[in-house]
Design a protein around this motif. Structure first.
Motif, PDB file in Angstrom:
ATOM      1  N   TYR A 212       0.875  -1.319   0.058  1.00 47.27           N
ATOM      2  CA  TYR A 212      -0.087   0.099   0.062  1.00 47.27           C
ATOM      3  C   TYR A 212       0.892   1.187   0.059  1.00 47.27           C
ATOM      4  O   TYR A 212       1.748   1.381   0.863  1.00 47.27           O
ATOM      5  N   VAL A 213       0.652   2.218  -0.877  1.00 51.46           N
ATOM      6  CA  VAL A 213       1.442   3.461  -1.118  1.00 51.46           C
ATOM      7  C   VAL A 213       0.053   4.481  -0.965  1.00 51.46           C
ATOM      8  O   VAL A 213      -0.906   4.602  -1.825  1.00 51.46           O
ATOM      9  N   PRO A 214       0.426   5.563   0.135  1.00 50.35           N
ATOM     10  CA  PRO A 214      -0.976   6.485   0.134  1.00 50.35           C
ATOM     11  C   PRO A 214      -0.966   7.494  -1.276  1.00 50.35           C
ATOM     12  O   PRO A 214       0.105   7.284  -1.864  1.00 50.35           O
ATOM     13  N   VAL A 215      -2.128   8.130  -1.463  1.00 51.88           N
ATOM     14  CA  VAL A 215      -2.338   8.898  -2.558  1.00 51.88           C
ATOM     15  C   VAL A 215      -1.553   9.981  -2.442  1.00 51.88           C
ATOM     16  O   VAL A 215      -0.964  10.434  -1.197  1.00 51.88           O
ATOM     17  N   SER A 216      -1.030  10.712  -3.529  1.00 53.41           N
ATOM     18  CA  SER A 216       0.069  11.765  -3.300  1.00 53.41           C
ATOM     19  C   SER A 216      -0.624  13.174  -3.290  1.00 53.41           C
ATOM     20  O   SER A 216       0.207  13.942  -2.972  1.00 53.41           O
ATOM     21  N   THR A 217      -2.034  13.313  -3.457  1.00 56.67           N
ATOM     22  CA  THR A 217      -2.500  14.643  -3.464  1.00 56.67           C
ATOM     23  C   THR A 217      -3.852  14.459  -3.000  1.00 56.67           C
ATOM     24  O   THR A 217      -4.717  13.594  -2.940  1.00 56.67           O
ATOM     25  N   ARG A 218      -4.456  15.809  -2.663  1.00 60.15           N
ATOM     26  CA  ARG A 218      -6.013  15.844  -2.383  1.00 60.15           C
ATOM     27  C   ARG A 218      -6.891  15.591  -3.545  1.00 60.15           C
ATOM     28  O   ARG A 218      -7.877  14.709  -3.512  1.00 60.15           O
ATOM     29  N   ALA A 219      -6.458  15.897  -4.653  1.00 59.24           N
ATOM     30  CA  ALA A 219      -7.090  15.689  -5.879  1.00 59.24           C
ATOM     31  C   ALA A 219      -7.168  14.239  -6.096  1.00 59.24           C
ATOM     32  O   ALA A 219      -8.529  13.457  -6.493  1.00 59.24           O
ATOM     33  N   GLU A 220      -6.131  13.467  -5.941  1.00 56.90           N
ATOM     34  CA  GLU A 220      -6.292  11.777  -6.068  1.00 56.90           C
ATOM     35  C   GLU A 220      -7.193  11.294  -5.061  1.00 56.90           C
ATOM     36  O   GLU A 220      -7.840  10.259  -5.445  1.00 56.90           O
ATOM     37  N   ALA A 221      -7.191  11.733  -3.696  1.00 54.43           N
ATOM     38  CA  ALA A 221      -7.935  11.305  -2.800  1.00 54.43           C
ATOM     39  C   ALA A 221      -9.456  11.398  -3.148  1.00 54.43           C
ATOM     40  O   ALA A 221     -10.212  10.715  -2.959  1.00 54.43           O
ATOM     41  N   VAL A 222      -9.728  12.664  -3.927  1.00 53.94           N
ATOM     42  CA  VAL A 222     -11.069  12.877  -4.161  1.00 53.94           C
ATOM     43  C   VAL A 222     -11.585  12.004  -5.427  1.00 53.94           C
ATOM     44  O   VAL A 222     -12.505  11.296  -5.357  1.00 53.94           O
ATOM     45  N   ALA A 223     -10.599  11.782  -6.295  1.00 52.06           N
ATOM     46  CA  ALA A 223     -10.947  10.743  -7.354  1.00 52.06           C
ATOM     47  C   ALA A 223     -11.014   9.252  -6.982  1.00 52.06           C
ATOM     48  O   ALA A 223     -11.802   8.897  -7.488  1.00 52.06           O
ATOM     49  N   LYS A 224     -10.289   9.050  -6.067  1.00 55.47           N
ATOM     50  CA  LYS A 224     -10.416   7.495  -5.736  1.00 55.47           C
ATOM     51  C   LYS A 224     -11.321   7.553  -4.389  1.00 55.47           C
ATOM     52  O   LYS A 224     -11.227   6.248  -3.959  1.00 55.47           O
ATOM     53  N   LYS A 225     -12.048   8.454  -3.986  1.00 57.76           N
ATOM     54  CA  LYS A 225     -12.684   8.461  -2.632  1.00 57.76           C
ATOM     55  C   LYS A 225     -11.845   7.836  -1.649  1.00 57.76           C
ATOM     56  O   LYS A 225     -12.386   6.808  -0.883  1.00 57.76           O
TER      57      LYS A 225
END
Length: 315
Positions: A212-225
């Protein structure tokens, strides 16, 4: 006959390789049976995606999303699928689950005897490439960033010329394994579709054990929920997801230089990506996977036998 090609607005080399792979595997297939669509590489065995008014010749496709198609009707000719999990899902004998057709790319003369020029390469999922800042994350880790939205042959050549692959892109791992390049699987979403990965991996007796590698940006977190610094983002995807595909020169790999990190905002964004940097660094130094040589060759020979049967029946 023509190949089915799921064309995404962003581009994805794992889908785009259908445009030329079958000309190598089945030369002349475009000149016979115009009423037939060849369904090849991709997780496309879904009745919503495939045409209903055409005969469908399935060679190596996979199931993974939505409803499984009813393949008992006369418009389906399923010669083989990506792996044993897809075979079971469709009610087929286990022997029909051979492997992903992309492994045959290693037999193409243009990809053989290539020199190794990349030490370690990271190839993300297209969604991560779309919304993340992975070029900037790769830089301190010592990884070469490879964009999966680039021209397919250029992306594949880069994989073949690498000594080690860190892959969130499933076809990044499939091509690495085909070229006998050790690989480590990672995921930036805990809701990843394990089915399709495990389907392929089991076909070649490999193991799918993603780090597991955490998402790198807030936009990526929004896109992937997904979560970003403890905050879960369940909103709809940003409007950017429906934007046209990024332009790139034919034959070029979309490596994309890292965005400028100057100024307070840039420093803050890089600091927020620190968990991604650490996790990717750990993945790049993990014990890699590689399917047994004999298992891969056995799959390829069985796949060649399927191609022979298609030539006898359609040519």
């Amino acid at each position: 006959m023509y190949p089915y090609h799921w064309e995404s607005h962003h581009g994805n080399f794992g889908d785009d390789l259908n445009l030329w792979l079958w000309d190598f595997l089945l030369p002349g297939f475009r000149d016979v049976h115009p009423e037939t669509v060849l369904v090849g590489v991709g997780t496309v065995l879904n009745p919503v995606l495939l045409p209903t008014d055409r005969k469908k010749l399935v060679i190596g496709s996979g199931y993974g999303y939505g409803e499984a198609p009813n393949i008992t009707t006369p418009d389906w000719d399923v010669r083989c699928v990506r792996g044993p999990l897809t075979a079971a899902k469709l009610g087929l004998p286990a022997g029909k689950g051979i492997t992903d057709p992309a492994v045959m790319i290693a037999d193409m003369p243009e990809f053989q005897n290539l020199s190794k020029i990349h030490k370690k390469t990271f190839i993300p999922h297209w969604e991560s490439a779309e919304f993340g800042m992975w070029p900037a994350v790769c830089e301190p880790v010592g990884l070469t960033y490879l964009d999966p939205r680039g021209e397919a042959k250029a992306v594949i050549r880069h994989i073949a010329q690498s000594e080690f692959i860190v892959a969130e892109s499933m076809h990044g791992a499939i091509l690495a394994d085909a070229f006998r390049v050790p690989w480590v699987a990672v995921t930036t979403s805990r809701a990843i579709n394990n089915f399709k990965w495990s389907d392929w991996a089991s076909s070649v007796r490999a193991r799918y054990e993603p780090r597991y590698v955490p998402v790198s940006t807030r936009a990526e977190a929004v896109a992937k929920k997904a979560r970003f610094w403890g905050i879960r983002f369940d909103a709809q995807r940003p409007g950017a997801s429906s934007a046209p595909a990024p332009a790139h020169a034919g034959g070029d790999v979309m490596t994309r230089s890292a965005p400028s990190q100057t100024g307070l905002r840039g420093i803050a964004k890089q600091a927020l990506a620190a968990p991604s940097i650490l996790a990717l660094w750990q993945a790049s130094r993990a014990e890699p996977h590689l399917s047994p040589d004999g298992a891969l060759e056995n799959c390829k020979q069985r796949f060649r036998d399927v191609l022979d049967s298609v030539r006898r029946d359609y040519f």
